[in-house]
Design an enzyme around this catalytic site. Structure first.
Site, PDB file in Angstrom:
ATOM      1  CG  ASP A 273       7.349   0.708  -5.026  1.00 53.83           C
ATOM      2  OD1 ASP A 273       7.904   0.878  -3.923  1.00 53.83           O
ATOM      3  OD2 ASP A 273       6.119   0.645  -5.141  1.00 53.83           O
TER       4      ASP A 273
ATOM      5  CG  HIS B 180       5.800   4.772  -8.083  1.00 52.80           C
ATOM      6  ND1 HIS B 180       6.669   3.961  -8.789  1.00 52.80           N
ATOM      7  CD2 HIS B 180       5.109   3.951  -7.257  1.00 52.80           C
ATOM      8  CE1 HIS B 180       6.496   2.701  -8.382  1.00 52.80           C
ATOM      9  NE2 HIS B 180       5.556   2.679  -7.466  1.00 52.80           N
TER      10      HIS B 180
ATOM     11  CG  ASP C  38       1.715   1.549  -7.322  1.00 51.35           C
ATOM     12  OD1 ASP C  38       2.651   0.755  -7.534  1.00 51.35           O
ATOM     13  OD2 ASP C  38       1.722   2.385  -6.402  1.00 51.35           O
TER      14      ASP C  38
ATOM     15  CG  HIS D   7       5.821  -2.878  -7.955  1.00 50.76           C
ATOM     16  ND1 HIS D   7       6.047  -2.134  -9.102  1.00 50.76           N
ATOM     17  CD2 HIS D   7       5.384  -1.987  -7.029  1.00 50.76           C
ATOM     18  CE1 HIS D   7       5.751  -0.862  -8.857  1.00 50.76           C
ATOM     19  NE2 HIS D   7       5.348  -0.754  -7.616  1.00 50.76           N
TER      20      HIS D   7
END
Length: 988
Positions: A145, A30, A32, A415
């Site tokens: 997420d 994951h 970001d 996000h």
């Protein structure tokens, strides 16, 4: 339906009982795109290493897999880090289906505060790259997420050709119930108008979400199955030893690891209807050292499979498509979910993630402005290319400018981007990228504006130079460009430094205008100009300035000089008797009454519908706790108030400036009676009607707020006599309206009744509807009957170690200036208006170029969502594309999207399907030669797109009525149709 599903499951159960649980271990990282660290910091510390080491490790063993999600990091790696050898390996792995691209957008976009336009943009941006580079088209989502799930997302993914959708963050209590009842998987019909046509199978992750359990009973390291440990910033360790690396899998530990993994698999299996378990292996910032990861997991999985009879479990590396394929082949009948969304989102009784709807208001505003500027530039450059293919604006230079802004606007949809949940350094990075790219597009617009289109046509502004020597007065050209495919009559505001101005159109005729002192500056003036513009058309205006008062029509034109009337400051403590001295402000749509005893709005009468609603508007603030020891806190993500809101001011001043084009009411709110400067203001513009086409029904409001005191969250509260029973309606991403019924909870009722507003929100009763449309996202709520409150600004600090460690406090000392437009009327009258108004607020006329073009006009219920030259180099024929990789961008292919704005049944006329001939509609741009319908992001020819048909209780057959006959297209309610167009070449 329930019995039918149960019966089907029962029939399947005996087959599954003796079978081992089939576990799909899905390796992922994951990553970001921003959050705590900037993109550059992340690339250096770990992100580049993820793709380098994954590529190398997957090439060593045929059973290994990996899913790549966010394209921004992959593209940066591909363009700046990957060697030729890596690229060759990646192509092979993608071909074999062992490296799989999931979602395929630039980012994993937020679902609460993002706008439809920008969600489509960031997906199109990533999908175009993947299809161009590898010939692949993502077919599954991995929305693990985002903080809550919107009902618009599954619709967009279905339109892009996806076969299944995956979500994770939904209310903790709802997830518990769904888990218990094996209802985490369902078929979602996200749009009430499109229904089964764009439904999609949706998998909700269980309570473990997208990470592997990190606690091992046999180890005191909190690192679970992460043998590579935790990423280090700013630099990776030179010796390769990272903090918190898990115990290696050895003969001594393999049994304990196997027991822990199998127990977790069995726990998860109990929550699903088939004997397949999706076991995500990865978490934030993982797989930067893939060799240590796979070299430990390989023997562990081998051990479990060797003992599968004893364990009752088999394990295999898998991509997401392999998991969904297995679920699809189980051929179960799935429960249906309608168009309800999963917003807002709470993780615990006192943790409602409704604060981020309003966090970093400035970033939310800049992101939306950049998006509007991009859309205007895209349409303008497209017209330029078609009309002047050999014009002096270099096409590759222009495309570079557009691509930079596409990238920046896509990136901030992450996000932890537009949500305002990032560190201050990362917020600054997003703003810098947006502003830099915006300046580049300004250069492009200036070039389209100033350069002659060929040597025989003089520049639009060629006549400016000889005026430089004029000393008594001076002049300025303004070009207003309408980026929408509708005709519009509207007011533009130009800030000028002269007290007197006359405005003339391109025929030399005087234009109605009004000049007055600016609201926020003592040295400038607001010049309001009435403009009439065709769809995608611009007009040129000449402004002649003077220091002196003018006389006569030839010098003054039709400019009205407006002067203000100041009303004395009123202190709240003196509000003993109110409503005695009411002052009316009228236009053809409304009568607004202001109370001179309070300087606040008192009521609004809709003159056409003859309805009067009592109404006040003012600022209130929630006080929040910053000490974790004292109780629940508010932060970037979470809203948690100490109690009800309190009035944020003690005195109000008012000035009214009556005008002939617009009447302006300025209300200044003072924190303390003795304050010299106001803390909050409302500027309301009431437009006059000129002819039948001016929007007199919109009351344009701009606010000023800040700097706030620490640990306050400020709302604009509109209190009315509407009997809405605390029910409000807010939009999901500007695509559809959701009914939000007030709910009572054991804890945190106030914060759990906040909802995101991206473009619009309204309250209504049987007689009237009050609508607000917005230029950026906010949080909204109806906490009392007749109330609509909008959270505009937050400034917070708390001592939660996690927030302090990552610098995720929200000490936002900015002064913000958001805009809302307000409408009041009957439900049927406002239904016809508010969606177009929201789009007109988002895409206001801009000052722009090119010689006099013809207009392009769509029917009132259709919206031109996109008109651009993407510049992709792939062939639109899939087989041709796979056999020839092109390298030159295609500057002649135009991407067109048209959206039907209305829901089925929303309006007797405007909700009908619309048939248009695109050749006729677009003739103002050029002659359409080739028209081809595509999927939402352009990568599929619609005729070859066959999505999976999941079985549901009502087993409706989905027919895709995508017929285009001789350029004629019928667009049904809420449809978004996407086309590639080639125009006939013009020879000048």
């Amino acid at each position: 339906a329930g019995r039918k599903i149960w019966g089907k499951t029962q029939r399947q159960q005996p087959l599954q009982k003796n079978k081992p649980i089939q576990t799909f271990v899905i390796p992922h990282s994951h990553m970001d795109v921003g959050w705590v660290y900037t993109i550059q910091e992340s690339m250096h510390a770990y992100a580049a290493n993820v793709y380098t080491t994954v590529t190398e490790e997957l090439s060593k063993a045929a059973d290994r897999r990996f899913i790549a999600v966010e394209q921004e990091f992959f593209r940066l790696w591909w363009d700046t880090v990957a060697t030729d050898s890596h690229k060759k390996q990646v192509r092979q792995l993608v071909k074999e289906g062992r490296l799989e691209f999931i979602i395929g957008g630039q980012v994993m976009h937020d679902e609460a505060v993002t706008d439809l336009d920008d969600e489509i943009l960031q997906m199109t941006e990533g999908h175009g790259f993947l299809y161009e580079t590898f010939g692949v088209r993502p077919q599954f989502s991995w929305h693990v997420d985002p903080f809550g799930a919107s009902a618009t997302t599954p619709v967009l993914f279905a339109l892009a050709g996806f076969n299944a959708h995956l979500i994770s963050r939904i209310d903790y209590d709802l997830k518990d119930a769904m888990q218990k009842n094996k209802k985490l998987q369902f078929v979602w019909r996200g749009s009430p108008s499109l229904k089964e046509k764009h439904q999609i199978f949706t998998h909700t992750m269980d309570q473990f979400s997208y990470c592997t359990p990190s606690q091992l009973p046999f180890s005191n390291r909190y690192s679970g199955f992460y043998w590579n440990g935790v990423a280090m910033f700013p630099d990776p360790p030179k010796n390769g030893v990272y903090p918190n690396m898990s115990l290696p899998v050895t003969k001594e530990t393999v049994q304990a690891y196997a027991k822990t993994m199998v127990e977790n698999i069995k726990q998860r299996a109990a929550w699903f209807r088939t004997n397949h378990v999706l076991w995500p292996w990865g978490c934030d910032k993982q797989f930067y050292n893939s060799s240590v990861q796979f070299n430990n997991m390989d023997p562990l999985m081998k051990y479990i499979n060797q003992n599968s009879k004893e364990f009752g479990v088999t394990v295999q590396y898998a991509t997401l498509s392999e998991y969904f394929q297995a679920i699809y082949q189980s051929d179960l009948v799935w429960e249906l979910r309608g168009s309800e969304d999963f917003l807002p989102y709470s993780t615990e009784p006192h943790q409602a993630w409704t604060g981020f709807y309003a966090s970093r208001n400035v970033l939310k505003g800049v992101a939306r402005q950049a998006s509007s500027q991009l859309q205007a530039a895209e349409t303008l450059f497209t017209r330029y290319r078609i009309s002047f293919p050999d014009g002096p604006v270099a096409k590759d230079w222009a495309l570079d400018k557009l691509r930079a802004l596409r990238w920046a606007v896509s990136e901030v949809q992450h996000h932890d981007g537009i949500t305002g949940t990032e560190s201050p350094t990362v917020a600054d990075m997003y703003l810098q990228h947006l502003m830099q790219a915006s300046m580049g597009v300004d250069e492009l617009l200036a070039a389209l504006f100033l350069l002659p289109h060929n040597l025989n046509i003089p520049s639009i502004l060629g006549s400016r130079s000889h005026r430089k020597g004029v000393c008594k007065g001076t002049a300025q050209h303004v070009i207003a460009y309408n980026p929408l495919a509708w005709n519009t009559t509207t007011i533009i505001n130009v800030t000028v430094t002269f007290p007197t101005a006359a405005v003339f159109d391109d025929d030399g005729q005087p234009v109605p205008a009004q000049i007055q002192k600016s609201a926020h500056s003592s040295v400038t003036y607001d010049l309001f100009i009435m403009v009439e513009l065709g769809g995608l058309q611009h007009r040129k205006y000449l402004i002649k300035f003077s220091e002196k008062l003018c006389s006569g029509r030839s010098k003054c034109g039709r400019t009205y000089k407006a002067k203000g009337v100041l009303f004395e400051r009123r202190n709240i403590r003196d509000w003993l008797k109110t409503g005695r001295r009411l002052l009316p402000v009228l236009n053809e749509c409304y009568k607004l009454m202001f109370d001179q005893d309070t300087n606040l709005l008192h009521s609004i009468t809709n003159l056409q519908g003859k309805m009067t609603v009592r109404m006040t508007q003012d600022f209130w603030e929630y006080h929040t706790n910053g000490d974790v020891k004292a109780g629940p806190i508010s932060d970037n993500y979470i809203f948690s108030a100490n109690g009800s809101a309190v009035r944020a001011y003690k005195a109000v001043e008012m000035e009214i400036i009556p005008g002939k084009i617009v009447t302006e009411i300025r209300q200044h709110f003072y924190r303390e009676e003795s304050d010299k400067d106001y803390t909050y203001s409302i500027t309301t513009r009431v437009p006059e009607c000129f002819g039948s086409r001016l929007q007199c029904h919109r009351l344009e409001q701009t606010y000023s707020l800040g700097p706030l005191h620490l640990n306050t969250e400020v709302i604009l509260r509109t209190s009315s006599s509407l009997k809405n029973n605390r029910t409000l309606y807010t939009d999901d991403n500007g695509y559809q309206m959701m009914q939000r019924t007030y709910r009572n909870f054991t804890n945190n009722t106030l914060a759990r009744n906040y909802f995101p507003m991206v473009r619009a929100a309204y309250i209504e009763d049987d007689c009237s509807r009050l609508v607000l449309v917005s230029d950026r996202a906010h949080g909204v709520s109806s906490q009392a009957n007749g109330q609509l409150e909008v959270m505009l600004h937050r400034r917070l600090w708390n001592n939660l170690p996690w927030n302090l460690g990552y610098n995720l406090t929200l000490n936002d000392s900015s002064v913000i200036k958001p805009t809302l437009w307000m409408m009041l009327g009957s439900i049927s009258a406002t239904s016809k208006l508010y969606q177009r108004e929201a789009i007109e607020l988002q895409h206001r006329p801009v000052i722009m170029p090119i010689d006099q073009p013809r207009e392009v006009v769509l029917p009132p219920n259709l919206h031109l969502l996109s008109l651009s030259i993407p510049g992709w180099n792939y062939s639109s024929d899939h087989d041709v594309h796979l056999s020839h990789i092109h390298s030159e961008p295609d500057y002649d292919r135009v991407l067109l999207r048209i959206m039907h704005l209305f829901e089925e049944g929303e309006d007797p006329e405007l909700s009908k399907p619309v048939t248009i001939n695109l050749k006729d509609v677009l003739q103002g741009i050029g002659e359409v030669e080739v028209l081809e319908e595509r999927s939402l992001t352009g990568t599929w020819n619609i005729t070859s797109l066959q999505r999976w048909k999941w079985r549901t209780a009502d087993t409706l057959e989905t027919s895709e009525n995508y017929f285009v006959f001789a350029f004629t297209v019928t667009i049904s309610p809420k449809e978004i149709r996407t086309f590639f167009i080639h125009f006939a070449s013009r020879n000048f």
